[in-house]
Design an enzyme around this catalytic site. Structure first.
Site, mmCIF file in Angstrom:
data_model
loop_
_atom_site.group_PDB
_atom_site.id
_atom_site.type_symbol
_atom_site.label_atom_id
_atom_site.label_comp_id
_atom_site.label_asym_id
_atom_site.label_seq_id
_atom_site.Cartn_x
_atom_site.Cartn_y
_atom_site.Cartn_z
ATOM 1 N N HIS B 34 -11.542 -56.114 -0.079
ATOM 2 C CA HIS B 34 -12.888 -56.066 0.997
ATOM 3 C C HIS B 34 -13.636 -54.717 0.377
ATOM 4 O O HIS B 34 -13.319 -53.646 0.598
ATOM 5 C CB HIS B 34 -12.140 -55.662 2.398
ATOM 6 C CG HIS B 34 -11.212 -56.740 2.839
ATOM 7 N ND1 HIS B 34 -10.027 -56.941 2.369
ATOM 8 C CD2 HIS B 34 -11.383 -57.760 3.974
ATOM 9 C CE1 HIS B 34 -9.349 -57.935 3.255
ATOM 10 N NE2 HIS B 34 -10.251 -58.470 4.085
ATOM 11 N N GLU B 412 1.935 -53.603 27.641
ATOM 12 C CA GLU B 412 3.156 -53.693 26.692
ATOM 13 C C GLU B 412 2.673 -53.645 25.279
ATOM 14 O O GLU B 412 3.336 -52.839 24.439
ATOM 15 C CB GLU B 412 3.892 -55.134 26.703
ATOM 16 C CG GLU B 412 4.338 -55.439 28.180
ATOM 17 C CD GLU B 412 3.287 -55.651 29.182
ATOM 18 O OE1 GLU B 412 2.269 -56.205 28.744
ATOM 19 O OE2 GLU B 412 3.441 -55.932 30.349
ATOM 20 N N HIS B 474 9.163 -66.100 33.736
ATOM 21 C CA HIS B 474 9.597 -64.569 33.490
ATOM 22 C C HIS B 474 10.911 -64.794 32.754
ATOM 23 O O HIS B 474 11.312 -63.580 32.628
ATOM 24 C CB HIS B 474 9.869 -64.067 34.987
ATOM 25 C CG HIS B 474 8.454 -63.564 35.484
ATOM 26 N ND1 HIS B 474 7.312 -64.207 35.599
ATOM 27 C CD2 HIS B 474 7.875 -62.161 35.821
ATOM 28 C CE1 HIS B 474 6.214 -63.525 36.081
ATOM 29 N NE2 HIS B 474 6.650 -62.135 36.066
#
Lengths: 666, 666
Positions: B34, B412, B474
């Site tokens: 890059h 999370e 869940h």
């Protein structure tokens, strides 16, 4: 209980309390669930259903209905009470079975199970993002199908979300996307109750939420006096008029009116009989469980008639539309019944040139797109790399809403959930691409697509160390087997350009769940099908490509680019006097759908030397090679180097494979 | 090339161009990489290293160094050039080996490989979040260890990020957390070049980024004239003074000065020799490849001496600190060498009471915490459910920076990457909890922890359908085996409270990678170890718990709560006259570290009837049960119902297990 309904205010209050206490009773009876939000936010859902939502409870699939998504899925009891009150096919008995085996009122809303549930929610941030997808699908279809005087697609999307929804990164991604796309028919309401599971949201959260949404291009509204129904209603009305997506903060109180109001204790656990009764008493409510005042039900259930009337009006409009625009009408009907064309299949070329399977995928996709006008998709900022661009179609942008190329931005997670939203909405066939490695960023929506039986197509390119120099951070190792572990996700890793065609055929035909097509970055040989069995066999998940003798002593199973390693290995084995069989094994999902007879015909029981070759973690292959089999796989992370060098380094060459086979067995 | 260095401006320009063109040459030589960001943003990294960063290139592990993280890891060539110029142990030869097999200059920065690389980056959004974790660790350690006149921990954290970093949801989560925590020693610089891989960022992004960061509690700076070095430097200086985290937008141009400037083409592919030469010519630069003017090197390498001087000063300070505060000093040294105490182990109780393994984990954690003062952690808004609260210690908050309980919020993904940042920083032992199902939200940082050999401990509770009513959204099904597929991640699923102790022992001892402890929500029996082998056997991954006869005909393998189903099944089999063996199998990772002799002693080759019982997707068990084995597992998603009812419904009872065994073999 003395019921007076002399004003609109009275009846509002009566229905709201019915919803609140039906929800409380569900949680108490189940001894499990979340009473806090239903007690605190039922007036919001009530207002939406009573004053805003266009719906026909007797036909929850009416295509032009408004959509309501309870992003805070843990408040499911509130949604079920509302659906019951407003005449959906939910009974008091269903409410009494809340969270019980086999009921239609599970712990979190499940789209496939309960009439009126628009999206499976619970994992936070997903619902609000589904809503963005629904609003996007609505605008696209409206732009394509509506004609002057014929607004056959014209509806709104509402989502009710919690603090947690807004903390999750996915909801930021979705909000940024929605703001950019100016999805003005989307309204998100924030149940701003200041409490999350751990306690006051201030423990972890002190941002200016409205300021953030404003920065994302939303119109924001702040209703501090959150129980002022007129104010909430007026704000919802204003939001509907905005030329941007709207975000409304409604200041509420969790567990409103209960002894546990404004505490985390009332968030996710029953409060116990005593407190429940106390809460009802404070509200002047009957302590009878599952009490439904007739006046309340009569009022809310007038929506049955209203809804039927509304759908009837729409049907009449659609009948006229059909006469005026028969082709468009039929196209729309077919789109909503997922009656995707199959005409395209015969137009596909027989590929004869070696190429990366991602490249073949791009070619197939572009042919497909001509025949499936509501197939729309894109990539998370890798459209050229993923070969997901529909070359003959424009970008889908706010000022070009009938475009078909979606730029999701570097937002894999929301891409997944926006696709789910589009699939829930119906009428479009969504696909989306990223590098296979970044499927990790979007596992939650992939899982929800599989669970909710949504037809969504993932284009995962750069599928192994074969991608080369980008190195271990970009080289999938565990992603392919991890995806295969998701129930109802069909994972296909084709070995050449022609298998890619069939992979797409499977993906488009498979309407009851998502399909992931896993593709190489690097060029791979194309097999000459005059010498090998047809690529159509891919539909069976695995098939014999070649036997190098009458009685193969070894079976080589491989997928994707490693099929070519397997073929070369078989040649080399033959030179060593060892006959073998090569099996192209693109999809264990599809293979497991076959009968035992077929399976044994591919991997005969009597051949004990079975080898799997795949440049991913190998553990799943034990199922097919057995404890005594040989698995040539990636058991570590990759390295940064040219792809060819890595295949050699990690032992994915015919020489290395044959050496291992000989060491083990010959 | 005519080199004049009569002013600071001249020398700045000379070093910056050296970095730019060394980077360009790396990419060109590798024919991969890059070039765009190095050409456009090298002046920023130069200014940071030359004017701000406190570092000793000869000791990249000096604990009080400032940290610099290249969140936009794709610009790795720029980082390597910089490290080379500033005297780290990187040679021109290393630069020439960019992206080649075995080199120290891989495609994306790898923390374990290259001196001076603080974090493994590339997957977008991770680096900026690691930086938040580093700043958090710094502030915590400073708060605990610094004494008046003894700022032994006193450094800054810088991250340089791209548009893509900021589009990823994880970076929003991290920014919200950093703003909330008021991490004022953190500065994030945005390489605001308006171009992502797909093209102009406007394709997908139109938000007010600065407004968003402001809403998140950051001090924001906008440098429109991005190549004005004085201005950039002055802004960096102001940012350092802020009492909030700072966010600086520097308007740059991708591929600056090249024929491809401001196009996506220069983002991620070599421009080719011709254009590379043209770019150098335009800058009046030598076309010699890997050209390094002596004047540039002399200037930047004065940091070798400067750095040694600085560290020497710090060491003197630390020696004095040691004399004044010998205990604290030794604690700090031990913390940075991961010399965690083991004293705590003898303090753990022998559990005799049935309890959820998550509950046992909470008890163990609280004992541990007393002995490991720099163990800090928390949960993503589930601290009570995850039992991750350190009861005797306060919250870690902006106004309480030496607290030990971290409220991550419902975030999370960033929790995972913040933990990684803390582990990169060193000195702390981070742990974090959530439901096992939501490990899906944080797979990218888990993978990076495993790859980068970071000691991070995950507490994943609610580990199966046993969690009950919350339902399929869940209930983990594929999460446990999916985690097991990640190389170098140690996954442990203990069967009872006493195994939990040993799981924690493993996690704390295991310094070269992360450990996931997988725990039940529901209560499970505690095994009476006077009747069963010691729980210490958990360290071997699997061990024989019981033989119900001299010659077992069946081996039952199980983990976690299903061990108790296996034990009951063995009893029932015995009643049916069938002797069997029960193996507690908490960790395939640990089992695979054992020698063959041990493995065969646990699962004897001569016993052909092997059964695995685990309430997760079962595919990984074929490795141990073989193709003819029996796997009792979850092959579909779960359901919403009480946990006991689900165990029965899905066949996790002794009766159902024995029935299947008898049907298959007896």
């Amino acid at each position: 209980m003395d019921i007076k309904v002399s004003s609109q205010k009275d009846i509002d209050s009566l229905v709201i309390n019915t919803i609140r206490f039906l929800s409380l009773d569900q949680v108490e009876k189940a001894k499990s669930g979340h009473p806090g939000m239903p007690l605190g936010a039922s007036h919001v859902i009530y207002l939406i259903y009573d004053r805003f939502l266009k719906f026909n409870p007797k036909n929850p699939n009416w295509i032009d209905r408004d959509r309501f998504i309870l992003s805070a899925g843990h408040a499911s009891a509130m949604l079920y009470s509302t659906l019951y009150m407003f005449g959906y096919d939910i009974t008091i008995e269903d409410l009494k079975q809340f969270r019980q085996l086999g009921s239609r009122t599970p712990g979190h809303p499940e789209s496939w199970l309960t009439p009126g549930v628009e999206a499976t929610t619970g994992p936070l941030g997903q619902g609000i993002t589904n809503a963005v997808g629904m609003a996007l699908a609505e605008r696209y279809l409206a732009s394509v199908f509506n004609k002057e005087g014929f607004p056959v697609i014209d509806h709104y999307t509402y989502a009710l979300c919690s603090d947690g929804d807004l903390m999750e990164g996915i909801s930021y991604e979705a909000a940024a996307f929605a703001g950019h796309q100016k999805l003005n028919k989307l309204t998100v309401i924030w149940d701003n109750n200041h409490i999350s599971i751990d306690g006051d949201t201030k423990l972890a959260w002190s941002e200016d939420v409205l300021g953030r949404f404003e920065a994302l291009g939303w119109e924001v509204f702040n209703v501090e006096d959150g129980y002022n129904l007129e104010l909430v209603e007026e704000t919802l009305r204003k939001a509907k008029q905005s030329d941007k997506p709207s975000f409304i903060s409604v200041r509420t109180h969790i567990g409103y009116g209960s002894p546990l109001q404004d505490t985390a204790k009332v968030h996710g656990a029953p409060m116990g009989k005593e407190k429940a009764i106390e809460t009802k008493r404070r509200a002047g409510w009957s302590t009878e469980e599952f009490f439904v005042p007739e006046e309340a039900l009569n009022y809310s259930r007038r929506h049955i008639e209203l809804g039927e009337e509304r759908e009837r009006e729409w049907s009449e409009l659609f009948e006229r539309y059909k006469r005026e625009f028969p082709e468009l009408a039929s196209e729309l009907e077919r789109a909503f019944s997922k009656d995707w064309s199959t005409d395209w299949y015969k137009e596909l070329p027989d590929f004869t040139e070696d190429m990366a399977t991602r490249k073949a995928s791009g070619k197939v996709l572009n042919i497909l797109a001509k025949h499936i006008p509501t197939m729309i998709g894109g990539s998370a900022d890798l459209s050229e790399s993923n070969n997901t661009i529909l070359k003959d179609y424009p970008e889908l942008e706010a000022n070009q809403p009938a475009g078909r190329n979606i730029h999701y931005g570097v937002r894999e997670h929301s891409m997944g959930a926006i696709m789910n939203g589009m699939a829930y909405h119906g009428g479009v066939l969504p696909y989306g691409g990223t590098f296979l490695i970044f499927s990790d960023y979007m596992r939650p929506p992939i899982r929800l697509a599989a669970m909710s039986k949504l037809q969504v197509i993932y284009v995962f390119t750069h599928d192994s160390i074969g991608l080369g120099e980008d190195g271990p951070t970009h080289q999938p190792v565990e992603q392919l087997p991890s995806l295969r572990l998701i129930p109802n996700l069909c994972v296909i890793r084709p070995c050449d350009a022609n298998e890619v065609k069939v992979a797409w055929k499977v993906a488009v035909s498979r309407k009851e769940g998502p399909t992931a097509i896993v593709l190489t970055r690097q060029s791979v040989p194309v097999l000459d099908r005059s010498m090998y069995p047809s690529e159509e066999n891919l539909e069976k998940g695995a098939y014999v490509l070649k036997d190098t003798g009458d009685k193969p002593e070894v079976v080589l199973l491989a997928s994707g680019s490693e099929v070519h390693v397997a073929l070369k290995s078989a040649e080399l084995l033959k030179e060593n006097g060892i006959a073998s069989r090569v099996v192209s094994f693109p999809s264990d999902f599809l293979f497991e759908l076959q009968d035992d007879e077929y399976k044994v015909s591919v991997i005969p029981t009597e051949i004990k030397r079975i080898v799997a070759i795949e440049a991913s973690k190998g553990n799943l292959w034990y199922k097919y090679v057995g404890r005594d089999g040989l698995i040539i796989s990636m058991e570590s992370f990759g390295k940064s180097a040219p792809g060819g060098a890595l295949f050699e380094h990690f032992g994915f060459t015919a020489e290395a494979v044959v050496k291992k086979i000989k060491e083990k067995w010959f």
